[in-house]
Enzyme design. Sequence first.
Site, PDB file in Angstrom:
ATOM      1  N   LYS A 158       0.304  -7.266   5.659  1.00 31.42           N
ATOM      2  CA  LYS A 158      -1.136  -7.374   5.405  1.00 31.42           C
ATOM      3  C   LYS A 158      -1.425  -8.697   4.714  1.00 31.42           C
ATOM      4  CE  LYS A 158      -5.140  -4.953   3.489  1.00 31.42           C
ATOM      5  NZ  LYS A 158      -5.911  -5.091   4.748  1.00 31.42           N
ATOM      6  N   HIS A 201      -0.147  -1.411   0.646  1.00 26.02           N
ATOM      7  CA  HIS A 201      -0.222  -1.619   2.090  1.00 26.02           C
ATOM      8  C   HIS A 201       1.085  -2.203   2.606  1.00 26.02           C
ATOM      9  CE1 HIS A 201      -4.593  -1.189   1.507  1.00 26.02           C
ATOM     10  NE2 HIS A 201      -4.626  -0.884   2.791  1.00 26.02           N
TER      11      HIS A 201
END
Length: 228
Positions: free
Chosen positions: A140, A136
């Site tokens: 995040k 990600h």
Amino acid sequence: MRVLVLGHGKTGKLVAEVAAERGHSVHVLDAKENPNASALTPPFVAGFDVVIDFTAPEAVVQNMRAVLATGARMVVGTTGWYHRLADARGLVERKEAGLVYGTNFSVGVQVMLQMAKRMGELLKNAGYEFSIEETHHVTKLDSPSGTALTLANVVKSAAGLAEVPIKAHRMGDAAGLHVLQAKSAADKLVLTHEAHSRRGFAEGAVRAAEWLSTRKGCYDFQEIYTQM
């Protein structure tokens, strides 16, 4: 439908755009406008049909308490708070509110979870070792991702495993990559979901809000995505 979006990050902005595209009236609150859920007073919340939260783990619990205590309906795409899920369910029941929560609002990911379950069932006791890798964007906050944890739980349950190892990577602006691998001495199976943008998450969240707008109760997105 009148929609309140909590969170003005990349996904929150896209949720607001998608909701507007689908003909809904949209109001957005960012973190600075809502410290400690202070903006979510009962009269303010009453002005909306559904609240959609894409904030952060430290904010979402306070937001949920404030919104659900009014008996309102709420879709929560924020992860990292599931240790408080029992409290949220209890509040929904007491206040006759509505809540849809999920680690991932992409329909493609929901299909992946179903396929992962079948893989676990079919390869149970067949000598395969399962593992997960997820990637990600660097901003995040939770690691591993909620989706990776859900995927691991699905496989563990289906294959009767005590643990499925997860490797988490944070790189650039990656929207989300999840890879499930089942490896034996003879071969390897790989199941992959790669998000090219956050739009799939946003569309799923808005569709969940539309579905919830006429309902009460507490639902996992996995339970209702085929009904939307």
